[in-house]
Write a protein that holds these residues in place. Structure first.
Motif, PDB file in Angstrom:
ATOM      1  N   THR A  13      -2.312  40.028  24.041  1.00 45.07           N
ATOM      2  CA  THR A  13      -1.086  39.608  24.714  1.00 45.07           C
ATOM      3  C   THR A  13      -1.299  39.826  26.202  1.00 45.07           C
ATOM      4  OG1 THR A  13      -0.047  41.781  24.722  1.00 45.07           O
ATOM      5  CG2 THR A  13       0.317  40.420  22.762  1.00 45.07           C
ATOM      6  N   LEU A  14      -0.371  39.354  27.005  1.00 43.29           N
ATOM      7  CA  LEU A  14      -0.475  39.619  28.436  1.00 43.29           C
ATOM      8  C   LEU A  14      -0.487  41.119  28.707  1.00 43.29           C
ATOM      9  CD1 LEU A  14       1.801  36.874  29.995  1.00 43.29           C
ATOM     10  CD2 LEU A  14      -0.668  37.070  30.171  1.00 43.29           C
ATOM     11  N   GLY A  15       0.197  41.883  27.876  1.00 43.46           N
ATOM     12  CA  GLY A  15       0.239  43.331  28.057  1.00 43.46           C
ATOM     13  C   GLY A  15      -1.070  44.030  27.741  1.00 43.46           C
ATOM     14  N   THR A  16      -1.937  43.378  26.973  1.00 45.01           N
ATOM     15  CA  THR A  16      -3.205  44.015  26.591  1.00 45.01           C
ATOM     16  C   THR A  16      -4.420  43.326  27.200  1.00 45.01           C
ATOM     17  OG1 THR A  16      -3.453  42.683  24.587  1.00 45.01           O
ATOM     18  CG2 THR A  16      -2.230  44.760  24.381  1.00 45.01           C
ATOM     19  N   ILE A  17      -4.195  42.388  28.106  1.00 43.99           N
ATOM     20  CA  ILE A  17      -5.304  41.572  28.607  1.00 43.99           C
ATOM     21  C   ILE A  17      -6.388  42.406  29.277  1.00 43.99           C
ATOM     22  CG2 ILE A  17      -4.179  40.957  30.791  1.00 43.99           C
ATOM     23  CD1 ILE A  17      -6.484  38.717  28.664  1.00 43.99           C
ATOM     24  N   VAL A  18      -6.007  43.411  30.062  1.00 45.85           N
ATOM     25  CA  VAL A  18      -7.016  44.239  30.734  1.00 45.85           C
ATOM     26  C   VAL A  18      -7.850  44.977  29.694  1.00 45.85           C
ATOM     27  CG1 VAL A  18      -7.371  46.220  32.259  1.00 45.85           C
ATOM     28  CG2 VAL A  18      -5.726  44.447  32.881  1.00 45.85           C
ATOM     29  N   ARG A  19      -7.181  45.580  28.716  1.00 44.10           N
ATOM     30  CA  ARG A  19      -7.906  46.290  27.653  1.00 44.10           C
ATOM     31  C   ARG A  19      -8.837  45.341  26.899  1.00 44.10           C
ATOM     32  NH1 ARG A  19      -4.691  47.099  22.653  1.00 44.10           N
ATOM     33  NH2 ARG A  19      -5.673  45.110  22.296  1.00 44.10           N
ATOM     34  N   ASP A  20      -8.347  44.139  26.607  1.00 41.43           N
ATOM     35  CA  ASP A  20      -9.136  43.192  25.830  1.00 41.43           C
ATOM     36  C   ASP A  20     -10.354  42.692  26.606  1.00 41.43           C
ATOM     37  OD1 ASP A  20      -7.274  43.502  23.805  1.00 41.43           O
ATOM     38  OD2 ASP A  20      -6.096  41.774  24.438  1.00 41.43           O
ATOM     39  N   PRO A  95     -15.927  37.781  28.100  1.00 40.67           N
ATOM     40  CA  PRO A  95     -14.785  38.288  28.881  1.00 40.67           C
ATOM     41  C   PRO A  95     -13.894  37.167  29.416  1.00 40.67           C
ATOM     42  CG  PRO A  95     -16.752  39.519  29.447  1.00 40.67           C
ATOM     43  CD  PRO A  95     -17.190  38.356  28.587  1.00 40.67           C
ATOM     44  N   MET A  96     -14.501  36.089  29.879  1.00 38.21           N
ATOM     45  CA  MET A  96     -13.706  34.954  30.362  1.00 38.21           C
ATOM     46  C   MET A  96     -12.994  34.265  29.205  1.00 38.21           C
ATOM     47  SD  MET A  96     -16.013  33.220  33.251  1.00 38.21           S
ATOM     48  CE  MET A  96     -16.528  34.130  34.695  1.00 38.21           C
ATOM     49  N   GLU A  97     -13.668  34.167  28.092  1.00 34.18           N
ATOM     50  CA  GLU A  97     -13.082  33.547  26.909  1.00 34.18           C
ATOM     51  C   GLU A  97     -11.837  34.312  26.464  1.00 34.18           C
ATOM     52  OE1 GLU A  97     -15.009  31.670  22.928  1.00 34.18           O
ATOM     53  OE2 GLU A  97     -15.546  33.753  23.360  1.00 34.18           O
ATOM     54  N   THR A  98     -11.848  35.627  26.636  1.00 33.76           N
ATOM     55  CA  THR A  98     -10.699  36.463  26.293  1.00 33.76           C
ATOM     56  C   THR A  98      -9.478  36.048  27.100  1.00 33.76           C
ATOM     57  OG1 THR A  98     -12.168  38.306  25.751  1.00 33.76           O
ATOM     58  CG2 THR A  98      -9.877  38.850  26.199  1.00 33.76           C
TER      59      THR A  98
END
Length: 139
Positions: A13-20, A95-98
């Motif tokens: 989600t947008l909230g987990t994008i950095v972690r992902d 990472p970009m694909e994420t």
């Protein structure tokens, strides 16, 4: 790419994008077979070759690189330049694909690029044949 079992409770989600993104970067380092130090050296070498500063004048430090990879640290994230160099050094787009997948997109590569190009041309030709049939019926 192998099929992947999705976890209903762990979707990006947008909230987990950095972690992902950081998780994808960690996986890329593991999959590379290189140590973190080797990857760091390659990052700094490529950044220097292209005149891109990743962090300060002396290049990216080991501490900053570790913060980039720390999935618990949501405040320190590599820049777009950093992610691009990271992907180039390790030969991955994960990472970009994420980021792209989160927005409903998809990155294609390899034979899929040619297949997509062929598919578009095929459907254009099919549409043109249909138009030709319609014109012929009017004659």
């Amino acid at each position: 790419m192998a099929p992947q079992q999705l976890d209903l409770f762990n979707q990006p989600t947008l909230g987990t994008i950095v972690r992902d993104i950081k998780a994808a970067m960690n996986q890329a380092v593991k999959d590379s077979g290189k140590s973190r130090e080797q990857v760091l050296d390659l990052l700094n070498a490529m950044a220097a070759r292209y005149g891109m500063r990743l962090n300060g004048k002396g290049g990216l430090s080991k501490d900053t690189f570790e913060k980039w990879l720390n999935i618990e640290d949501g405040d320190r994230m590599p820049s777009i330049k950093g992610i691009t160099i990271f992907c180039a050094v390790l030969g991955t787009i994960r990472p970009m694909e994420t980021m792209v997948k989160l927005l409903g997109g998809q990155i294609i590569e390899g034979k899929d690029v040619s297949l997509l190009r062929w598919s578009k041309r095929y459907h254009q030709a099919k549409d043109l044949r249909k138009q030709m049939r319609e014109l012929e019926s009017e004659l």
